[in-house]
Design a protein around this motif. Structure first.
Motif, PDB file in Angstrom:
ATOM      1  N   GLY A  59      50.101  59.974  61.838  1.00  0.00           N
ATOM      2  CA  GLY A  59      50.572  59.400  60.586  1.00  0.00           C
ATOM      3  C   GLY A  59      50.641  60.429  59.475  1.00  0.00           C
ATOM      4  N   LEU A  60      49.647  61.295  59.402  1.00  0.00           N
ATOM      5  CA  LEU A  60      49.627  62.361  58.401  1.00  0.00           C
ATOM      6  C   LEU A  60      50.814  63.297  58.591  1.00  0.00           C
ATOM      7  CD1 LEU A  60      48.062  63.719  56.082  1.00  0.00           C
ATOM      8  CD2 LEU A  60      46.715  64.923  57.803  1.00  0.00           C
ATOM      9  N   SER A  61      51.148  63.598  59.854  1.00  0.00           N
ATOM     10  CA  SER A  61      52.273  64.475  60.145  1.00  0.00           C
ATOM     11  C   SER A  61      53.607  63.812  59.800  1.00  0.00           C
ATOM     12  CB  SER A  61      52.247  64.866  61.630  1.00  0.00           C
ATOM     13  OG  SER A  61      53.340  65.701  61.962  1.00  0.00           O
ATOM     14  N   PHE A 117      44.952  45.862  58.040  1.00  0.00           N
ATOM     15  CA  PHE A 117      44.537  46.239  56.683  1.00  0.00           C
ATOM     16  C   PHE A 117      44.964  47.668  56.370  1.00  0.00           C
ATOM     17  CE2 PHE A 117      41.386  47.851  53.610  1.00  0.00           C
ATOM     18  CZ  PHE A 117      41.554  46.900  52.601  1.00  0.00           C
ATOM     19  N   GLY A 118      44.861  48.564  57.351  1.00  0.00           N
ATOM     20  CA  GLY A 118      45.306  49.943  57.141  1.00  0.00           C
ATOM     21  C   GLY A 118      46.793  50.020  56.850  1.00  0.00           C
ATOM     22  N   ALA A 119      47.597  49.209  57.570  1.00  0.00           N
ATOM     23  CA  ALA A 119      49.040  49.192  57.320  1.00  0.00           C
ATOM     24  C   ALA A 119      49.348  48.683  55.917  1.00  0.00           C
ATOM     25  CB  ALA A 119      49.730  48.324  58.369  1.00  0.00           C
ATOM     26  N   LEU A 120      48.680  47.617  55.503  1.00  0.00           N
ATOM     27  CA  LEU A 120      48.894  47.075  54.155  1.00  0.00           C
ATOM     28  C   LEU A 120      48.447  48.059  53.083  1.00  0.00           C
ATOM     29  CD1 LEU A 120      47.736  43.376  54.725  1.00  0.00           C
ATOM     30  CD2 LEU A 120      50.078  44.260  54.602  1.00  0.00           C
ATOM     31  N   MET A 121      47.355  48.774  53.345  1.00  0.00           N
ATOM     32  CA  MET A 121      46.876  49.764  52.390  1.00  0.00           C
ATOM     33  C   MET A 121      47.889  50.903  52.258  1.00  0.00           C
ATOM     34  SD  MET A 121      43.251  51.804  52.378  1.00  0.00           S
ATOM     35  CE  MET A 121      43.568  52.461  54.024  1.00  0.00           C
ATOM     36  N   GLY A 122      48.461  51.339  53.379  1.00  0.00           N
ATOM     37  CA  GLY A 122      49.486  52.375  53.320  1.00  0.00           C
ATOM     38  C   GLY A 122      50.691  51.927  52.512  1.00  0.00           C
ATOM     39  N   ALA A 123      51.126  50.663  52.718  1.00  0.00           N
ATOM     40  CA  ALA A 123      52.254  50.134  51.959  1.00  0.00           C
ATOM     41  C   ALA A 123      51.927  50.048  50.477  1.00  0.00           C
ATOM     42  CB  ALA A 123      52.638  48.753  52.499  1.00  0.00           C
ATOM     43  N   ALA A 124      50.715  49.605  50.146  1.00  0.00           N
ATOM     44  CA  ALA A 124      50.327  49.464  48.748  1.00  0.00           C
ATOM     45  C   ALA A 124      50.269  50.818  48.043  1.00  0.00           C
ATOM     46  CB  ALA A 124      48.964  48.763  48.658  1.00  0.00           C
ATOM     47  N   VAL A 125      49.751  51.830  48.732  1.00  0.00           N
ATOM     48  CA  VAL A 125      49.659  53.160  48.129  1.00  0.00           C
ATOM     49  C   VAL A 125      51.055  53.733  47.889  1.00  0.00           C
ATOM     50  CG1 VAL A 125      48.947  55.537  48.564  1.00  0.00           C
ATOM     51  CG2 VAL A 125      47.362  53.677  49.019  1.00  0.00           C
ATOM     52  N   VAL A 147      62.417  53.598  55.131  1.00  0.00           N
ATOM     53  CA  VAL A 147      61.845  54.437  56.187  1.00  0.00           C
ATOM     54  C   VAL A 147      60.516  55.023  55.730  1.00  0.00           C
ATOM     55  CG1 VAL A 147      62.153  56.580  57.491  1.00  0.00           C
ATOM     56  CG2 VAL A 147      64.050  54.978  57.265  1.00  0.00           C
ATOM     57  N   VAL A 148      60.459  55.502  54.490  1.00  0.00           N
ATOM     58  CA  VAL A 148      59.211  56.077  53.969  1.00  0.00           C
ATOM     59  C   VAL A 148      58.120  55.011  53.922  1.00  0.00           C
ATOM     60  CG1 VAL A 148      58.131  57.096  51.938  1.00  0.00           C
ATOM     61  CG2 VAL A 148      60.373  57.897  52.683  1.00  0.00           C
ATOM     62  N   LEU A 149      58.478  53.785  53.504  1.00  0.00           N
ATOM     63  CA  LEU A 149      57.495  52.696  53.473  1.00  0.00           C
ATOM     64  C   LEU A 149      56.957  52.407  54.872  1.00  0.00           C
ATOM     65  CD1 LEU A 149      56.033  50.418  51.954  1.00  0.00           C
ATOM     66  CD2 LEU A 149      58.057  48.985  52.350  1.00  0.00           C
ATOM     67  N   VAL A 150      57.850  52.362  55.864  1.00  0.00           N
ATOM     68  CA  VAL A 150      57.420  52.116  57.245  1.00  0.00           C
ATOM     69  C   VAL A 150      56.501  53.232  57.726  1.00  0.00           C
ATOM     70  CG1 VAL A 150      58.230  51.989  59.637  1.00  0.00           C
ATOM     71  CG2 VAL A 150      59.422  50.711  57.855  1.00  0.00           C
ATOM     72  N   VAL A 151      56.816  54.477  57.372  1.00  0.00           N
ATOM     73  CA  VAL A 151      55.981  55.606  57.778  1.00  0.00           C
ATOM     74  C   VAL A 151      54.584  55.489  57.174  1.00  0.00           C
ATOM     75  CG1 VAL A 151      55.657  58.095  57.464  1.00  0.00           C
ATOM     76  CG2 VAL A 151      57.850  57.219  58.253  1.00  0.00           C
ATOM     77  N   TRP A 152      54.500  55.097  55.902  1.00  0.00           N
ATOM     78  CA  TRP A 152      53.181  54.931  55.281  1.00  0.00           C
ATOM     79  C   TRP A 152      52.390  53.801  55.947  1.00  0.00           C
ATOM     80  CZ3 TRP A 152      50.263  57.777  52.224  1.00  0.00           C
ATOM     81  CH2 TRP A 152      50.844  58.796  51.476  1.00  0.00           C
ATOM     82  N   MET A 153      53.069  52.705  56.254  1.00  0.00           N
ATOM     83  CA  MET A 153      52.385  51.604  56.935  1.00  0.00           C
ATOM     84  C   MET A 153      51.924  52.034  58.328  1.00  0.00           C
ATOM     85  SD  MET A 153      54.770  48.351  55.848  1.00  0.00           S
ATOM     86  CE  MET A 153      53.695  47.190  56.714  1.00  0.00           C
ATOM     87  N   GLY A 179      51.352  55.114  59.365  1.00  0.00           N
ATOM     88  CA  GLY A 179      50.272  56.085  59.239  1.00  0.00           C
ATOM     89  C   GLY A 179      48.954  55.433  58.887  1.00  0.00           C
ATOM     90  N   GLY A 180      48.974  54.435  57.992  1.00  0.00           N
ATOM     91  CA  GLY A 180      47.741  53.732  57.638  1.00  0.00           C
ATOM     92  C   GLY A 180      47.159  52.968  58.806  1.00  0.00           C
ATOM     93  N   ALA A 181      48.035  52.333  59.601  1.00  0.00           N
ATOM     94  CA  ALA A 181      47.562  51.580  60.764  1.00  0.00           C
ATOM     95  C   ALA A 181      46.937  52.504  61.804  1.00  0.00           C
ATOM     96  CB  ALA A 181      48.719  50.794  61.377  1.00  0.00           C
ATOM     97  N   LEU A 182      47.585  53.641  62.082  1.00  0.00           N
ATOM     98  CA  LEU A 182      47.046  54.586  63.063  1.00  0.00           C
ATOM     99  C   LEU A 182      45.744  55.206  62.574  1.00  0.00           C
ATOM    100  CD1 LEU A 182      50.277  56.425  64.300  1.00  0.00           C
ATOM    101  CD2 LEU A 182      48.871  54.798  65.578  1.00  0.00           C
ATOM    102  N   ALA A 183      45.661  55.505  61.281  1.00  0.00           N
ATOM    103  CA  ALA A 183      44.422  56.061  60.734  1.00  0.00           C
ATOM    104  C   ALA A 183      43.278  55.070  60.893  1.00  0.00           C
ATOM    105  CB  ALA A 183      44.617  56.432  59.265  1.00  0.00           C
ATOM    106  N   ALA A 184      43.540  53.793  60.600  1.00  0.00           N
ATOM    107  CA  ALA A 184      42.500  52.776  60.743  1.00  0.00           C
ATOM    108  C   ALA A 184      42.065  52.639  62.198  1.00  0.00           C
ATOM    109  CB  ALA A 184      42.996  51.443  60.206  1.00  0.00           C
ATOM    110  N   LEU A 185      43.032  52.649  63.112  1.00  0.00           N
ATOM    111  CA  LEU A 185      42.696  52.546  64.537  1.00  0.00           C
ATOM    112  C   LEU A 185      41.885  53.754  64.989  1.00  0.00           C
ATOM    113  CD1 LEU A 185      43.011  51.071  67.242  1.00  0.00           C
ATOM    114  CD2 LEU A 185      45.148  52.337  67.594  1.00  0.00           C
ATOM    115  N   GLY A 186      42.299  54.941  64.556  1.00  0.00           N
ATOM    116  CA  GLY A 186      41.525  56.135  64.892  1.00  0.00           C
ATOM    117  C   GLY A 186      40.119  56.082  64.328  1.00  0.00           C
TER     118      GLY A 186
END
Length: 331
Positions: A60-62, A110-118, A229-235, A237-244
């Motif tokens: 997600g960071l990449s 929650f990670g996906a929603l947090m990414g979208a909110a940020v 596309v950028v919004l989807v990427v943030w969501m 990335g947030g979801a993958l970060a939370a899972l990791g």
């Protein structure tokens, strides 16, 4: 030009090195009486497990860097928040006491929603104002400090673990051993990474993400909704970060700064694999994880991250664009 793209993540690495402390070792310890071959295989298995967890958090960071060229220094806090949110639902005395599986699923959401909110609340308005990349990078450092100390206030400094799958006996696989928990986490991590690769290669949104990463202006001129596309990427990335974060807390332990400690290796894996490449982040993270664990056969555990970074430096000296990065013309 390639040099400026490497300069910023190198600065991020330097900042993290100054303050990050190594986490505890991974996997099962092999008794000293076993031969070197058995200890090497055990370290290799532990390295693969460690590497795929780093890869999940680093993808997600990449992708964020590939689409908007932003180095999100707060990405480590997304990892921590995912782990602590799942812990609250699963094992906290104040939580509902859910089983770990639905708690982990809720943490990913929650990670996906947090990414979208940020993205919608912070990065999109700043991009609309034409804020420079250096300024955005500094903002990510401030956001990292803010989120980390919010977690510190809400979670505390006491390490904790999830309620399920905490203590297990290792399964003997010839000369090596691995617990069912660690084996499951490793296999699930590999499946998630394969799923990410399939998503990027075989879906319309994946094609759009790759197009925006290659040339944002051309993608927008071709009719691609870049903001979506950028919004989807943030969501994503947030979801993958939370899972990791859930996986890392499951095989290790949950602390208020666990994501910040892991951030060093995320940056190393991304730069080693190739800036902006999701596949490069996967390969680079796997290499970093294996080197970090195998190095403990000869050197103290406290130096395992140092040897991983040494490999990063050597590769960048020989191949500055990283393992899967593309060489760019200068001028």
């Amino acid at each position: 030009m390639r040099c400026p793209r490497i300069l910023l993540p190198a600065l991020a690495l330097a900042l993290v090195v100054l303050s990050a402390a190594p986490a505890a070792g991974q996997g099962e310890e092999v008794p000293a009486g076993r031969g070197f071959g058995a200890r090497f295989l055990q370290a290799l298995i532990d390295g693969v497990q460690f590497g795929v967890i780093i890869a999940i958090t680093a993808v997600g960071l990449s992708l964020v860097f590939g689409t908007i060229h932003l180095i999100n220094f707060a990405h480590g806090e997304f990892v921590t928040i995912g782990a602590t949110f799942a812990f609250f639902l699963n094992a906290s005395p104040a939580g509902p006491g859910w089983h770990l599986i639905p708690a982990a699923a809720a943490a990913v959401l929650f990670g996906a929603l947090m990414g979208a909110a940020v993205d919608r609340g912070l990065w999109r308005p700043l991009r609309a104002r034409g804020t420079g990349l250096i300024n955005l990078f500094i903002v990510t450092i401030g956001l990292s400090l803010l989120l980390r100390h919010i977690v510190l206030v809400l979670y505390g400094t006491r390490p904790a673990s999830f309620a399920q799958y905490d203590i297990q006996e290792a399964i003997d696989l010839g000369p090596v051993g691995i617990t069912p928990r660690d084996l499951t986490v490793t296999l699930l991590s590999i499946l998630v990474l394969l799923g990410v690769a399939a998503l990027l290669q075989r879906t319309r949104i994946g094609t759009a993400v790759r197009a925006v990463s290659v040339n944002r202006d051309l993608a927008e001129a071709s009719g691609i909704d870049v903001q979506r596309v950028v919004l989807v990427v943030w969501m994503f990335g947030g979801a993958l970060a939370a899972l990791g974060g859930v996986f890392f807390g499951l095989v290790e332990i949950i602390t208020w700064d666990m994501g910040f400690k892991l951030l060093l290796l995320m940056f190393a894996g991304i730069i080693l694999g190739g800036l902006g490449s999701a596949y490069g982040a996967m390969v680079g993270s796997l290499v970093i994880g294996i080197v970090a664990q195998v190095s403990t056969l000869w050197f103290p555990v406290d130096l395992q991250y140092a040897w991983a970074l040494l490999v990063l430096i050597v590769v960048l000296l020989v191949r500055p664009q990283g393992i899967l990065g593309r060489r760019e013309r200068v001028g």
